[in-house]
Design an enzyme around this catalytic site. Sequence first.
Site, mmCIF file in Angstrom:
data_model
loop_
_atom_site.group_PDB
_atom_site.id
_atom_site.type_symbol
_atom_site.label_atom_id
_atom_site.label_comp_id
_atom_site.label_asym_id
_atom_site.label_seq_id
_atom_site.Cartn_x
_atom_site.Cartn_y
_atom_site.Cartn_z
ATOM 1 N N THR A 87 -1.780 2.851 5.106
ATOM 2 C CA THR A 87 -2.383 2.529 3.743
ATOM 3 C C THR A 87 -3.657 1.631 4.061
ATOM 4 O O THR A 87 -4.149 1.181 4.940
ATOM 5 C CB THR A 87 -1.374 1.386 3.070
ATOM 6 O OG1 THR A 87 -1.476 0.285 3.864
ATOM 7 C CG2 THR A 87 -0.323 2.249 3.075
ATOM 8 N N HIS A 89 -4.036 -1.108 3.279
ATOM 9 C CA HIS A 89 -4.015 -2.636 3.589
ATOM 10 C C HIS A 89 -4.712 -3.123 5.159
ATOM 11 O O HIS A 89 -5.260 -4.281 4.916
ATOM 12 C CB HIS A 89 -2.560 -2.721 4.030
ATOM 13 C CG HIS A 89 -2.019 -4.189 4.210
ATOM 14 N ND1 HIS A 89 -1.857 -5.179 3.160
ATOM 15 C CD2 HIS A 89 -1.341 -4.831 5.435
ATOM 16 C CE1 HIS A 89 -1.528 -6.192 3.701
ATOM 17 N NE2 HIS A 89 -1.293 -6.086 4.955
#
Length: 154
Positions: A87, A89
């Site tokens: 992701t 992130h």
Amino acid sequence: MKIIEGSKYAPGKKFAIVISRFNDFIGSSLLAGAIDELKRTGGVSDDDITVVYVPGAVELPLAAKRIAAKKQYDAIIALGVVIRGGTPHFDLVAGESNKGLAQVSLEYDIPVAFGVLTTESIEQAIERAGTKMGNKGGEAALGALEMVNVLDKI
């Protein structure tokens, strides 16, 4: 021409190490490398080293800011391990941590050495925590030692 350089020997100087607990199985090696360089190369005593644990890399800047505001330390060493996942992130955590630590350094006029690994894999992180690629925690400590002395001379 005048040249200003700092040595890596800094007995009597005080260092705070802020370290993320996330991925501690790698971070603990970074911490050991940083402490070893401070003591062995820098001549820094145990009494002049403080270690502060935070949950993750995002929390490093706030802890560093609080430490810097106390004006009790000559330098801060930030350590952590951020490994890319599936992701976005990773990009957010790595970028905000880096930006926040740089801001603390400039706002409080204190060296903040960046020893946060940002890697694509666990293997790359392990390589940079004391195996094939050296120990980036130790390298961050060397940078902090040198900057403390450079700033004293400027």
